[in-house]
Design an enzyme around this catalytic site. Structure first.
Site, PDB file in Angstrom:
ATOM      1  N   PHE A  39     -30.076   1.873 -13.788  1.00  0.00           N
ATOM      2  CA  PHE A  39     -29.697   1.055 -12.645  1.00  0.00           C
ATOM      3  C   PHE A  39     -28.514   1.673 -11.915  1.00  0.00           C
ATOM      4  CE2 PHE A  39     -31.181  -1.704 -16.055  1.00  0.00           C
ATOM      5  CZ  PHE A  39     -32.040  -2.602 -15.436  1.00  0.00           C
ATOM      6  N   ASP A  40     -28.528   1.578 -10.601  1.00  0.00           N
ATOM      7  CA  ASP A  40     -27.308   1.763  -9.824  1.00  0.00           C
ATOM      8  C   ASP A  40     -26.446   0.517 -10.024  1.00  0.00           C
ATOM      9  OD1 ASP A  40     -25.472   2.773  -7.929  1.00  0.00           O
ATOM     10  OD2 ASP A  40     -26.461   1.638  -6.346  1.00  0.00           O
ATOM     11  N   GLY A  41     -25.175   0.601  -9.655  1.00  0.00           N
ATOM     12  CA  GLY A  41     -24.283  -0.539  -9.840  1.00  0.00           C
ATOM     13  C   GLY A  41     -24.178  -1.423  -8.614  1.00  0.00           C
ATOM     14  N   PHE A  94     -33.435   2.173 -10.397  1.00  0.00           N
ATOM     15  CA  PHE A  94     -33.314   1.251  -9.276  1.00  0.00           C
ATOM     16  C   PHE A  94     -32.022   1.540  -8.517  1.00  0.00           C
ATOM     17  CE2 PHE A  94     -35.721  -1.187 -12.517  1.00  0.00           C
ATOM     18  CZ  PHE A  94     -36.902  -1.387 -11.802  1.00  0.00           C
TER      19      PHE A  94
END
Length: 309
Positions: A171-173, A283
């Site tokens: 995941f991106d943050g 994502f």
């Protein structure tokens, strides 16, 4: 005495504990040729093509390996399935028969579906109680996000299939797991202002983004397995760097959510790091980042936040 049958309430309670993923037919299978025909010649030509090729096997699509691994977790979870995958398709029941033929051929444990005959599929995400929606249709994804569901547009990818049996999700943050407040500061006031803001507010938890609920559901599934032998591994892959890392770590700790790996890249290209992690899917909200990432791994674009205005 005959044993009592499960009540509807009991069945609902079991379902509530599952990780539920809704996926479109074009994300699950390679339907590029028939979709191109639909775009060129319309619905009647598409319907005739699908019926004519009903017995021709569809090839796996970009998200097929991910779905295989998700459903494979059910073999490790005992009597109650840990994961359910729902098919949502703009096909009709008639043209969708080819899709279910492929599901049966590949022995995918998918039994629930909604075929909408061209109407948006996103209206059925909430009734199915999906934690995540994956689609090749950006319009449906946008509708799902606005309804508060984690959703991503699955992009075409040349990434190789991963040989590991472990499910790996990255995941991106900001604007994915977290809100996009930090990205707004960076865009409007610059990177120095962003770092200053994150340093001054290090003890204040970040707000939740569109994927916070999915991450929590994934964490609950992870918690059912010993950490050292878990079939699921997660990673946070973010452009943040020190000193902006501290607020992220403390926020996840406050949420009680486990992230196995955290990569603070300080603006470096994410693609090679995702390749090294072996992500089954990544994502990210940034169009530039997903263009880079999809050359290395299957990628979902999350059209949320200031980067998509």
């Amino acid at each position: 005495m005959a044993s009592a049958q499960p009540t509807a309430h009991a069945e609902s309670s079991v379902s509530d504990n599952r990780l539920v993923v809704a996926i479109s037919s074009r994300a699950l299978f390679d339907m590029g040729d028939s979709h191109d025909l639909f775009e060129r010649e319309g619905l009647d030509a598409y319907r005739a093509y699908q019926i004519e090729h009903e017995d021709d096997l569809l090839k796996p699509g970009v998200a097929f390996p991910l779905v295989q691994k998700l459903l494979g977790l059910n073999a490790l979870s005992g009597d109650v399935p840990a994961v359910e995958v729902i098919l949502l398709s703009r096909n009709s029941g008639d043209t969708g028969l080819r899709i279910f033929n492929a599901i049966q051929h590949y022995k995918l444990g998918i039994s629930r579906a909604a075929f909408t005959s061209g109407a948006p599929t996103s209206d059925y995400i909430a009734p199915f109680r999906a934690d995540l929606f994956l689609s090749a249709n950006a319009e449906d994804v946008g509708r799902a996000l606005r309804a508060g569901v984690a959703a991503a547009t699955i992009l075409p990818s040349t990434a190789p299939q991963r040989s590991s049996e472990q499910l790996r999700i990255a995941f991106d943050g900001d604007a994915v797991i977290f809100g996009d407040e930090g990205e707004r500061v960076s865009k409007e006031q610059g990177l120095d202002a962003f770092h200053r803001n994150e340093t001054e507010r290090w003890a204040e938890p970040l707000s939740g983004g569109p994927f916070r609920g999915f991450l929590a559901a994934l964490h609950r599934l992870q918690a059912a397995f010993p950490a050292e032998t878990s079939p699921i591994r997660t990673a946070l892959v973010t452009a943040r760097s020190a000193p902006a890392h501290k607020r992220v770590i403390l926020t996840l700790r406050r949420w009680g959510v486990r992230i196995d790996e955290a990569l603070f890249l300080g603006g470096r290209d994410k693609g090679p790091f995702l390749d090294a992690f072996g992500a089954d899917i990544f994502f990210d909200d940034s169009p530039a980042n997903v263009e880079s990432a999809r050359r290395h791994v299957a990628t979902g674009h999350v059209p949320h936040g200031v980067s998509n205005l």
